[in-house]
Design a protein around this motif. Structure first.
Motif, PDB file in Angstrom:
ATOM      1  N   VAL A  75      -7.547   1.785   6.366  1.00 59.45           N
ATOM      2  CA  VAL A  75      -6.201   1.241   6.525  1.00 59.45           C
ATOM      3  C   VAL A  75      -5.420   1.348   5.222  1.00 59.45           C
ATOM      4  O   VAL A  75      -4.253   1.755   5.199  1.00 59.45           O
ATOM      5  CB  VAL A  75      -6.269  -0.231   6.998  1.00 59.45           C
ATOM      6  N   VAL A  76      -6.079   1.000   4.111  1.00 61.81           N
ATOM      7  CA  VAL A  76      -5.409   1.064   2.809  1.00 61.81           C
ATOM      8  C   VAL A  76      -5.091   2.513   2.443  1.00 61.81           C
ATOM      9  O   VAL A  76      -3.991   2.833   1.977  1.00 61.81           O
ATOM     10  CB  VAL A  76      -6.279   0.400   1.719  1.00 61.81           C
ATOM     11  N   GLU A  77      -6.060   3.416   2.657  1.00 63.31           N
ATOM     12  CA  GLU A  77      -5.826   4.825   2.330  1.00 63.31           C
ATOM     13  C   GLU A  77      -4.684   5.406   3.158  1.00 63.31           C
ATOM     14  O   GLU A  77      -3.831   6.140   2.635  1.00 63.31           O
ATOM     15  CB  GLU A  77      -7.106   5.629   2.576  1.00 63.31           C
ATOM     16  N   ALA A  78      -4.662   5.075   4.454  1.00 65.86           N
ATOM     17  CA  ALA A  78      -3.596   5.579   5.316  1.00 65.86           C
ATOM     18  C   ALA A  78      -2.239   5.019   4.893  1.00 65.86           C
ATOM     19  O   ALA A  78      -1.231   5.737   4.857  1.00 65.86           O
ATOM     20  CB  ALA A  78      -3.885   5.217   6.776  1.00 65.86           C
ATOM     21  N   ALA A  79      -2.223   3.730   4.565  1.00 69.02           N
ATOM     22  CA  ALA A  79      -0.962   3.108   4.146  1.00 69.02           C
ATOM     23  C   ALA A  79      -0.491   3.686   2.812  1.00 69.02           C
ATOM     24  O   ALA A  79       0.708   3.931   2.617  1.00 69.02           O
ATOM     25  CB  ALA A  79      -1.135   1.603   4.038  1.00 69.02           C
ATOM     26  N   GLU A  80      -1.422   3.892   1.888  1.00 66.56           N
ATOM     27  CA  GLU A  80      -1.040   4.455   0.585  1.00 66.56           C
ATOM     28  C   GLU A  80      -0.496   5.872   0.726  1.00 66.56           C
ATOM     29  O   GLU A  80       0.396   6.283  -0.008  1.00 66.56           O
ATOM     30  CB  GLU A  80      -2.253   4.452  -0.349  1.00 66.56           C
ATOM     31  N   GLU A  81      -1.053   6.614   1.684  1.00 70.57           N
ATOM     32  CA  GLU A  81      -0.598   7.999   1.857  1.00 70.57           C
ATOM     33  C   GLU A  81       0.709   8.091   2.633  1.00 70.57           C
ATOM     34  O   GLU A  81       1.566   8.924   2.326  1.00 70.57           O
ATOM     35  CB  GLU A  81      -1.681   8.804   2.564  1.00 70.57           C
ATOM     36  N   PHE A  82       0.864   7.231   3.651  1.00 68.38           N
ATOM     37  CA  PHE A  82       2.009   7.382   4.546  1.00 68.38           C
ATOM     38  C   PHE A  82       3.056   6.274   4.407  1.00 68.38           C
ATOM     39  O   PHE A  82       4.168   6.433   4.898  1.00 68.38           O
ATOM     40  CB  PHE A  82       1.525   7.436   6.003  1.00 68.38           C
ATOM     41  N   ALA A  83       2.725   5.158   3.773  1.00 70.26           N
ATOM     42  CA  ALA A  83       3.697   4.065   3.574  1.00 70.26           C
ATOM     43  C   ALA A  83       3.186   3.190   2.444  1.00 70.26           C
ATOM     44  O   ALA A  83       2.801   2.040   2.656  1.00 70.26           O
ATOM     45  CB  ALA A  83       3.881   3.272   4.862  1.00 70.26           C
ATOM     46  N   ASP A  84       3.215   3.746   1.237  1.00 68.25           N
ATOM     47  CA  ASP A  84       2.547   3.085   0.102  1.00 68.25           C
ATOM     48  C   ASP A  84       3.157   1.729  -0.247  1.00 68.25           C
ATOM     49  O   ASP A  84       2.482   0.866  -0.808  1.00 68.25           O
ATOM     50  CB  ASP A  84       2.554   3.990  -1.119  1.00 68.25           C
ATOM     51  N   ARG A  85       4.403   1.511   0.127  1.00 69.60           N
ATOM     52  CA  ARG A  85       5.042   0.258  -0.271  1.00 69.60           C
ATOM     53  C   ARG A  85       4.432  -0.950   0.435  1.00 69.60           C
ATOM     54  O   ARG A  85       4.403  -2.055  -0.105  1.00 69.60           O
ATOM     55  CB  ARG A  85       6.542   0.329   0.029  1.00 69.60           C
ATOM     56  N   ILE A  86       3.905  -0.725   1.654  1.00 66.09           N
ATOM     57  CA  ILE A  86       3.420  -1.856   2.441  1.00 66.09           C
ATOM     58  C   ILE A  86       2.143  -2.452   1.855  1.00 66.09           C
ATOM     59  O   ILE A  86       1.802  -3.609   2.109  1.00 66.09           O
ATOM     60  CB  ILE A  86       3.173  -1.416   3.914  1.00 66.09           C
ATOM     61  N   VAL A  87       1.401  -1.701   1.059  1.00 65.63           N
ATOM     62  CA  VAL A  87       0.166  -2.228   0.470  1.00 65.63           C
ATOM     63  C   VAL A  87       0.348  -2.597  -0.999  1.00 65.63           C
ATOM     64  O   VAL A  87      -0.621  -2.899  -1.695  1.00 65.63           O
ATOM     65  CB  VAL A  87      -0.997  -1.212   0.598  1.00 65.63           C
ATOM     66  N   SER A  88       1.572  -2.585  -1.473  1.00 67.37           N
ATOM     67  CA  SER A  88       1.813  -2.967  -2.866  1.00 67.37           C
ATOM     68  C   SER A  88       1.943  -4.484  -2.968  1.00 67.37           C
ATOM     69  O   SER A  88       2.594  -5.118  -2.151  1.00 67.37           O
ATOM     70  CB  SER A  88       3.079  -2.290  -3.393  1.00 67.37           C
ATOM     71  N   GLU A  89       1.267  -5.046  -3.978  1.00 73.40           N
ATOM     72  CA  GLU A  89       1.381  -6.491  -4.161  1.00 73.40           C
ATOM     73  C   GLU A  89       2.802  -6.888  -4.560  1.00 73.40           C
ATOM     74  O   GLU A  89       3.217  -8.033  -4.349  1.00 73.40           O
ATOM     75  CB  GLU A  89       0.381  -6.975  -5.216  1.00 73.40           C
ATOM     76  N   GLU A  90       3.550  -5.933  -5.113  1.00 73.20           N
ATOM     77  CA  GLU A  90       4.932  -6.246  -5.519  1.00 73.20           C
ATOM     78  C   GLU A  90       5.787  -6.610  -4.306  1.00 73.20           C
ATOM     79  O   GLU A  90       6.601  -7.544  -4.356  1.00 73.20           O
ATOM     80  CB  GLU A  90       5.561  -5.049  -6.249  1.00 73.20           C
ATOM     81  N   MET A  91       5.594  -5.862  -3.188  1.00 72.97           N
ATOM     82  CA  MET A  91       6.382  -6.143  -1.987  1.00 72.97           C
ATOM     83  C   MET A  91       6.049  -7.530  -1.438  1.00 72.97           C
ATOM     84  O   MET A  91       6.951  -8.323  -1.117  1.00 72.97           O
ATOM     85  CB  MET A  91       6.106  -5.081  -0.922  1.00 72.97           C
ATOM     86  N   THR A  92       4.737  -7.841  -1.357  1.00 79.53           N
ATOM     87  CA  THR A  92       4.338  -9.151  -0.846  1.00 79.53           C
ATOM     88  C   THR A  92       4.822 -10.265  -1.760  1.00 79.53           C
ATOM     89  O   THR A  92       5.319 -11.301  -1.301  1.00 79.53           O
ATOM     90  CB  THR A  92       2.800  -9.215  -0.717  1.00 79.53           C
ATOM     91  N   ALA A  93       4.667 -10.049  -3.069  1.00 82.93           N
ATOM     92  CA  ALA A  93       5.100 -11.062  -4.024  1.00 82.93           C
ATOM     93  C   ALA A  93       6.608 -11.293  -3.933  1.00 82.93           C
ATOM     94  O   ALA A  93       7.084 -12.432  -4.058  1.00 82.93           O
ATOM     95  CB  ALA A  93       4.708 -10.638  -5.442  1.00 82.93           C
ATOM     96  N   GLN A  94       7.381 -10.211  -3.706  1.00 77.52           N
ATOM     97  CA  GLN A  94       8.836 -10.347  -3.590  1.00 77.52           C
ATOM     98  C   GLN A  94       9.216 -11.177  -2.364  1.00 77.52           C
ATOM     99  O   GLN A  94      10.081 -12.054  -2.421  1.00 77.52           O
ATOM    100  CB  GLN A  94       9.471  -8.956  -3.496  1.00 77.52           C
ATOM    101  N   LEU A  95       8.531 -10.905  -1.239  1.00 80.35           N
ATOM    102  CA  LEU A  95       8.819 -11.675  -0.028  1.00 80.35           C
ATOM    103  C   LEU A  95       8.473 -13.149  -0.219  1.00 80.35           C
ATOM    104  O   LEU A  95       9.208 -14.040   0.217  1.00 80.35           O
ATOM    105  CB  LEU A  95       8.026 -11.093   1.146  1.00 80.35           C
ATOM    106  N   GLU A  96       7.334 -13.420  -0.881  1.00 78.56           N
ATOM    107  CA  GLU A  96       6.940 -14.805  -1.140  1.00 78.56           C
ATOM    108  C   GLU A  96       7.958 -15.484  -2.055  1.00 78.56           C
ATOM    109  O   GLU A  96       8.324 -16.652  -1.853  1.00 78.56           O
ATOM    110  CB  GLU A  96       5.546 -14.840  -1.790  1.00 78.56           C
ATOM    111  N   ALA A  97       8.429 -14.766  -3.069  1.00 77.33           N
ATOM    112  CA  ALA A  97       9.409 -15.339  -4.003  1.00 77.33           C
ATOM    113  C   ALA A  97      10.715 -15.658  -3.278  1.00 77.33           C
ATOM    114  O   ALA A  97      11.358 -16.691  -3.545  1.00 77.33           O
ATOM    115  CB  ALA A  97       9.664 -14.368  -5.159  1.00 77.33           C
ATOM    116  N   ASP A  98      11.094 -14.767  -2.336  1.00 76.63           N
ATOM    117  CA  ASP A  98      12.322 -15.025  -1.575  1.00 76.63           C
ATOM    118  C   ASP A  98      12.180 -16.266  -0.704  1.00 76.63           C
ATOM    119  O   ASP A  98      13.137 -17.052  -0.568  1.00 76.63           O
ATOM    120  CB  ASP A  98      12.642 -13.814  -0.690  1.00 76.63           C
ATOM    121  N   MET A  99      10.991 -16.465  -0.115  1.00 76.59           N
ATOM    122  CA  MET A  99      10.763 -17.666   0.700  1.00 76.59           C
ATOM    123  C   MET A  99      10.908 -18.935  -0.148  1.00 76.59           C
ATOM    124  O   MET A  99      11.510 -19.928   0.278  1.00 76.59           O
ATOM    125  CB  MET A  99       9.362 -17.624   1.335  1.00 76.59           C
ATOM    126  N   ARG A 100      10.332 -18.882  -1.349  1.00 77.61           N
ATOM    127  CA  ARG A 100      10.443 -20.048  -2.241  1.00 77.61           C
ATOM    128  C   ARG A 100      11.892 -20.262  -2.684  1.00 77.61           C
ATOM    129  O   ARG A 100      12.332 -21.410  -2.852  1.00 77.61           O
ATOM    130  CB  ARG A 100       9.533 -19.857  -3.460  1.00 77.61           C
TER     131      ARG A 100
END
Length: 379
Positions: A75-100
């Protein structure tokens, strides 16, 4: 180090050379993972434990400390190859920061929702365009998570499979052209280990069963050991011995289990379980009730485990599970066992010695015919 002086000659009494390789760092335990998630701004205090639990439930991690499965890697390899942003901790951290930020009144709900929607639309569009490639990658990796090695008959992959009855076994990926199979223990869920058998090139297997978790080892080694182990006859079969000449023998099964079973199997399937581990010794002590020798199990401890007569031992086990020894007899439930006990019959031996007519008169709802039927089954 002894006191020495410059120029002094020392005798070399021993030389020892060690060859070592750099070892990988230890895997993170669950508490360390939670700390790392907190440092990266991923999740909240109330959701981090739940996140790890979901990883286990969805078969992305296994064992303790957690290690990623082939499915997770895929899953991680496929996401990194075809949609690398979805497995980046930066994206998750940004969404969490927006919630706060919304909770703190620093950002508006509509603003954050719009930004998140735009971000996710880009990710999903990338995945939609590559869905066939992602599917192929995941299918191959999910299969790889079940491979234990090459089939000794045709060379195809041997896979851990699940039967229609819920049990696990090892089967060839070349089926139906190749029907080679190996059994696995009936207890637990198989986990393929990194250790590889030197003789057969197959990965060893561990059976996950809570407190009863154990390492099964190489399935082919276990099967070959069982094939080489001769049955040890210990007495007559209580079900078919008199009429058919069946005998009870200590048997080693290809799945790694052991039992006392009838030599006329499959015509007679009478059997009693035995411990999986330890060397079984047949002693000279004979059970007066069943005319079978007592068994001892020798393990790593100094004191052997006195298993006793296999039939008596299994009856005692059933009694512990059922709550009363009488409940081990087919047809006697908890209520009936209580009535029989009140009438003075507290165990199987007492039932066998009781007079059916007298017992029926003293126990409500029990006929003499039922008592005779129980006595026959108790024998």
């Amino acid at each position: 180090v002894p006191d020495v002086e410059t120029g002094e000659e020392l005798a070399v009494s021993n030389v020892h050379l060690d060859a070592k390789q750099t070892q990988p760092p230890r895997r993170y335990g669950q508490s360390r993972l939670i700390e790392t998630m907190e440092e990266m701004g991923v999740g909240t205090k109330s959701t981090r434990h739940n996140t790890i639990e979901k990883l286990y439930d969805r078969n992305y991690v296994e064992g303790d400390p957690p290690r990623p499965t082939q499915l997770a890697r895929a899953v991680v390899e496929a996401a990194e190859e075809f949609a690398d942003r979805i497995v980046s901790e930066e994206m998750t951290a940004q969404l969490e920061a927006d919630m706060r930020a919304i909770a703190a009144g620093e950002k508006g709900f509509d603003e954050v929702t719009e930004e998140s929607r735009e971000m996710l639309e880009v990710v999903f569009e990338e995945l939609r365009e590559s869905r066939e490639d992602v599917g192929d990658h995941l299918r191959k990796s999910m299969k790889a998570d079940k491979i234990i090695g090459p089939c000794p008959e045709c060379g195809e992959d041997l896979l851990v499979r699940k039967s229609r009855y819920g049990s696990y076994f090892v089967g060839c990926d070349g089926y139906p052209d190749c029907e080679y199979t190996l059994p696995l223990p009936s207890t637990g869920k198989p986990l393929i280990l990194d250790e590889v058998c030197e003789d057969h090139g197959l990965n060893e297997v561990k059976m996950l069963a809570g407190r009863k978790t154990f390492v099964h080892g190489c399935p082919l080694c276990k099967a070959e050991e069982a094939d080489e182990e001769e049955d040890r006859v210990i007495g007559a079969c209580p079900e078919c011995g008199e009429e058919e000449g069946g005998e009870l023998a200590i048997k080693q099964l290809r799945s790694g289990s052991r039992l006392v079973g009838c030599t006329r199997y499959p015509d007679c399937d009478y059997s009693l379980p035995l411990p999986r581990r330890g060397e079984i010794e047949v002693t000279d002590e004979i059970c007066e009730e069943h005319d079978l020798p007592h068994l001892e199990v020798h393990g790593d401890d100094d004191e052997p485990w006195d298993l006793g007569c296999p039939i008596c031992n299994y009856r005692e086990f059933q009694a512990r599970e059922a709550g009363s020894e009488l409940e081990t007899v087919e047809g006697i439930g908890e209520k009936t066992a209580e009535k029989l006990s009140a009438a003075g019959v507290e165990d199987v031996e007492g039932l066998k010695e009781a007079d059916p007519d007298d017992l029926a008169e003293n126990v409500d709802g029990v006929s003499a015919g039922s008592v005779r039927d129980w006595q026959a089954k108790a024998d």
